[in-house]
Scaffold this active site. Structure first.
Site: not given
Ligand code: GUN
Length: 290
Positions: A52, A96, A119
């Site tokens: 990311k 995350q 998100d």
């Molecule tokens: N863990 C797995 N997928 C995601 C996501 O799309 N966003 C976040 N913040 N954590 C994750």
């Protein structure tokens, strides 16, 4: 059978974001800024967050990574989020998941300011999404929509079967595919661990979204000819032939399912790349809406 190529589509989305970001900068406006919080050192989470951050750089965004130990207490995480909520330079906040067990995921998600909820997991974002109001759409479902759109896949009146009901993927994509818009207007069936006759239900599907996290779960005898198959799985499995020691496996038995499909996403190189492109899109929009 056509491969839905996440590399090509995500690059197209990122190219468009880069052009718009360059234009913002040339106009003297602020640079989009994503702040990510990573707790502990879970291998998969490390990889996702690193990707990311790298992708932010590629499109010209600013990014900040806040790392906290696995043993962090909830109050410390709350303070970190409150600081990011108050920071005028930060446009998007991402915590995350999964979180360590001493921390309430629901509490933390609800703390992120809805204007910075890139998100799309905040109850306000989800509520707006359900009502079809403009909002941040969770990145993986959003990435799937961008993929369907890019390949102009017909969804109207189709039977979409979603396997998995997580808040991150299964639940939101089931709602989005049923919306009265494109991509959407599907008749959606949500399947989960208590579903009876899953094979029979999958055999009625025109579109299958496999999002349950079990490698190779969807077999060829569960899929009729010409189905569109979207594989959301990204499980690490041990593989001594790989330098890293593991391989990434999807939820679909790709080798045997692919020949029956009209379209299918590969793993890796499919939905995972789209998730990141969609997150960047949400972050750009968060900045522009300021
Ligand atoms: N863990 C797995 N997928 C995601 C996501 O799309 N966003 C976040 N913040 N954590 C994750």
């Amino acid at each position: 059978m056509q491969i839905l190529d996440g590399k090509i589509v995500s690059q197209a989305v990122k190219d468009a974001i880069k052009i718009k970001t360059d234009a913002l900068k040339s106009a003297g406006k602020k640079t989009p800024h994503l702040a990510a919080i990573l707790i502990g050192s879970n291998g998969a989470s490390e990889t996702y967050v690193a990707s990311k951050v790298k992708n932010c750089k590629e499109v010209g965004f600013k990014s900040s990574l806040i790392r906290l130990p696995e043993t962090v207490d909830e109050a410390t995480l709350v303070t970190a989020i409150e600081q990011l909520n108050a920071d005028g330079d930060v446009d998007g906040i991402l915590v995350q998941l999964p979180l360590p067990k001493q921390i309430s995921e629901a509490k933390i998600i609800s703390l992120i300011h809805p204007d910075k909820d890139v998100d799309g997991f905040h109850p306000m974002s989800i509520g707006k999404m359900v009502q079809g109001l403009p909002t941040f759409i969770p990145a993986t479902p959003y990435g799937i929509l961008l993929m369907l759109e890019h390949y102009k896949i017909d969804t109207k009146g189709k039977h979409a079967v979603v396997i998995g009901r997580s808040n991150i993927v299964g639940r939101p994509i089931s709602i989005l595919l049923s919306r009265n818009t494109y991509p959407g207007n599907c008749t959606v069936t949500v399947c989960h661990s208590h579903t009876h006759n899953l094979r029979e239900i999958c055999l009625q599907a025109d579109i299958i979204v496999a999002a349950l996290g079990i490698p190779g779960f969807l077999k060829a005898d569960m899929v009729k000819e010409n189905t569109v198959v979207i594989d959301v799985g990204i499980t690490r499995v041990k593989d001594i032939t790989k330098k890293s020691g593991f391989a990434i496996k999807g939820d679909v038995d790709f080798v045997n399912v692919a020949p029956k499909c009209s379209y299918i996403t590969p793993v890796p190189g499919g939905v995972g790349l789209m998730t990141i492109a969609a997150l960047l899109m949400n972050t750009y929009n968060a900045c522009e809406q300021k």
